[in-house]
Design an enzyme around this catalytic site. Structure first.
Site, mmCIF file in Angstrom:
data_model
loop_
_atom_site.group_PDB
_atom_site.id
_atom_site.type_symbol
_atom_site.label_atom_id
_atom_site.label_comp_id
_atom_site.label_asym_id
_atom_site.label_seq_id
_atom_site.Cartn_x
_atom_site.Cartn_y
_atom_site.Cartn_z
ATOM 1 N N LYS A 180 -3.200 -9.611 -8.022
ATOM 2 C CA LYS A 180 -4.587 -9.913 -7.631
ATOM 3 C C LYS A 180 -5.553 -8.821 -8.091
ATOM 4 O O LYS A 180 -5.161 -7.660 -8.220
ATOM 5 C CB LYS A 180 -4.684 -10.125 -6.118
ATOM 6 N N LYS A 221 0.827 -1.212 0.000
ATOM 7 C CA LYS A 221 0.000 0.000 0.000
ATOM 8 C C LYS A 221 0.857 1.256 0.000
ATOM 9 O O LYS A 221 0.527 2.237 -0.658
ATOM 10 C CB LYS A 221 -0.948 0.013 1.208
ATOM 11 N N LYS A 263 -9.390 -3.164 -6.240
ATOM 12 C CA LYS A 263 -10.075 -1.925 -6.614
ATOM 13 C C LYS A 263 -9.088 -0.777 -6.792
ATOM 14 O O LYS A 263 -9.423 0.244 -7.354
ATOM 15 C CB LYS A 263 -11.163 -1.577 -5.605
HETATM 16 P P1 AMP Z 1 -10.366 -5.769 0.889
HETATM 17 O O1 AMP Z 1 -11.504 -4.883 0.542
HETATM 18 O O2 AMP Z 1 -9.240 -5.770 -0.105
HETATM 19 O O3 AMP Z 1 -9.893 -5.571 2.297
HETATM 20 O O4 AMP Z 1 -10.925 -7.262 0.865
HETATM 21 C C1 AMP Z 1 -12.097 -7.695 1.502
HETATM 22 C C2 AMP Z 1 -12.126 -9.206 1.436
HETATM 23 O O5 AMP Z 1 -12.021 -9.646 0.078
HETATM 24 C C3 AMP Z 1 -10.948 -9.874 2.175
HETATM 25 O O6 AMP Z 1 -11.409 -11.036 2.809
HETATM 26 C C4 AMP Z 1 -9.979 -10.211 1.071
HETATM 27 O O7 AMP Z 1 -9.187 -11.339 1.408
HETATM 28 C C5 AMP Z 1 -10.926 -10.533 -0.079
HETATM 29 N N1 AMP Z 1 -10.271 -10.241 -1.372
HETATM 30 C C6 AMP Z 1 -9.822 -9.036 -1.811
HETATM 31 N N2 AMP Z 1 -9.293 -9.135 -3.047
HETATM 32 C C7 AMP Z 1 -9.394 -10.443 -3.401
HETATM 33 C C8 AMP Z 1 -9.044 -11.186 -4.579
HETATM 34 N N3 AMP Z 1 -8.473 -10.602 -5.626
HETATM 35 N N4 AMP Z 1 -9.308 -12.519 -4.587
HETATM 36 C C9 AMP Z 1 -9.900 -13.131 -3.533
HETATM 37 N N5 AMP Z 1 -10.270 -12.491 -2.402
HETATM 38 C C10 AMP Z 1 -10.023 -11.156 -2.330
#
Ligand code: AMP
Length: 324
Positions: A187, A104, A190
């Site tokens: 990965k 980040k 957003k």
């Molecule tokens: P975040 O908004 O990035 O904190 O993610 C929220 C949830 O989505 C967390 O449980 C992450 O592990 C999951 N997550 C985020 N990006 C991915 C991805 N590309 N593939 C699978 N799970 C994801």
């Protein structure tokens, strides 16, 4: 989950979908973590709106307010209170090793980097430990955060006596790590530079299909061009995994059905849309009734506080803090 930016397919397959399937067998707590969003909030008047949108999305994907406790983190002050205790139980060295902090901050070069971005795993540890959680259903990228939560809990229990339940990360068999459709070695996220690699749950169906049709695959052709090989064919493997996750199959068996990338892209896009269409419709209906959403979130916060206040008190008592 943080109320920053729209929910994408990675979030859905990696986490949200499993919250829905798990809600009838587990005592589930799902927080919209607006305090975490403060680490990147610099404009006034936005956070409340994004919090409401995420609440609408949580219910649209199928979280049932009668069985799952859905709440806003800042409505449960115990999170801030336990968060500080967790900050005092984790070391600077441990926080320095968190790969998400490194990623980040690399993306925010020459920009303001809030100290909260560094310390947020401590607040997250509190988010989990407050609910005596046995399981934390997350995507693969969150494993390190659940590990640090366990380390913090073990240290606290060792110092102050048995206080916290040790949680475990639970990741799905397919969809734990959805990759960008444009750069299948990173990965789906957003915060990607371009939207083309990231499928948002509220994307227009035409946009979803366009993103899948333009997905990066490979240049080789032949009868076994479509095969499941994550290392050598990451783009194809990503499509196969997405397809498998939404159709309930395995990536290798999906691969058996195809010889051409084009057909795989179109069919995967359509299979994803079959899952997303009803979600998008419900999302807009729910967003139309902010009064009801606020009511559901108030009920959720009350239920969350009943549990969180007991855990916080236990932690404070075990430390030996003077009762108020
Ligand atoms: P975040 O908004 O990035 O904190 O993610 C929220 C949830 O989505 C967390 O449980 C992450 O592990 C999951 N997550 C985020 N990006 C991915 C991805 N590309 N593939 C699978 N799970 C994801």
């Amino acid at each position: 989950m943080q109320p920053t930016g729209d929910v994408h397919l990675g979030n859905y397959l990696g986490a949200l979908r499993n919250w829905v399937s798990g809600q009838h067998t587990c005592d589930a707590f799902h927080g919209i973590v607006d305090l975490h969003a403060l680490t990147v909030t610099e404009r006034p008047g936005v956070l409340g709106e994004t919090t409401m949108s995420l609440a609408a999305m949580f219910f649209a994907i199928g979280l049932d307010p009668d069985v799952s406790t859905v709440f806003v983190q800042s409505h449960v002050p115990e999170h801030s209170q336990l968060g500080w205790m967790m900050e005092c139980t984790v070391s600077y060295g441990e926080l320095s090793r968190m790969t998400q902090f490194k990623d980040k901050t690399a993306k925010r070069e020459n920009q303001f980097i809030a100290a909260g971005l560094f310390t947020y795993p401590a607040l997250q540890a509190g988010d989990i430990l407050l609910y005596d959680a046995n399981e934390v259903p997350v995507g693969d990228d969150q494993r390190q955060h659940i590990e640090i939560t366990r380390d913090i809990a073990i240290r606290f229990n060792h110092r102050f006596g048995d206080t916290f339940v040790l949680p475990e990360a639970v990741t799905p068999a397919a969809g734990a790590r959805v990759m960008s459709l444009q750069d299948p070695t990173s990965k789906m996220s957003k915060s990607d530079d371009s939207d083309a690699g990231c499928v948002f749950l509220i994307d227009d169906p035409k946009v979803v299909m366009k993103k899948f049709k333009r997905a990066v695959t490979d240049s080789d052709t032949g009868p076994d061009a479509v095969r499941y090989d994550r290392e050598n064919k990451p783009g194809v493997a990503n499509l196969l995994e997405i397809n498998a996750a939404v159709t309930g199959r395995t990536p290798a068996s999906v691969a058996d059905d195809y010889t051409q990338y084009g057909a795989l892209k179109v069919d995967t896009g359509e299979a994803v849309l079959a899952a997303l269409d009803p979600i998008r419709e419900r999302y807009y209906e729910l967003l139309d009734d902010p009064g009801e959403l606020s009511r559901l979130l108030r009920v959720g916060a009350e239920k969350a506080r009943e549990v969180a206040s007991v855990t916080l008190k236990r932690a404070q008592t075990n430390v030996g803090m003077l009762p108020a």
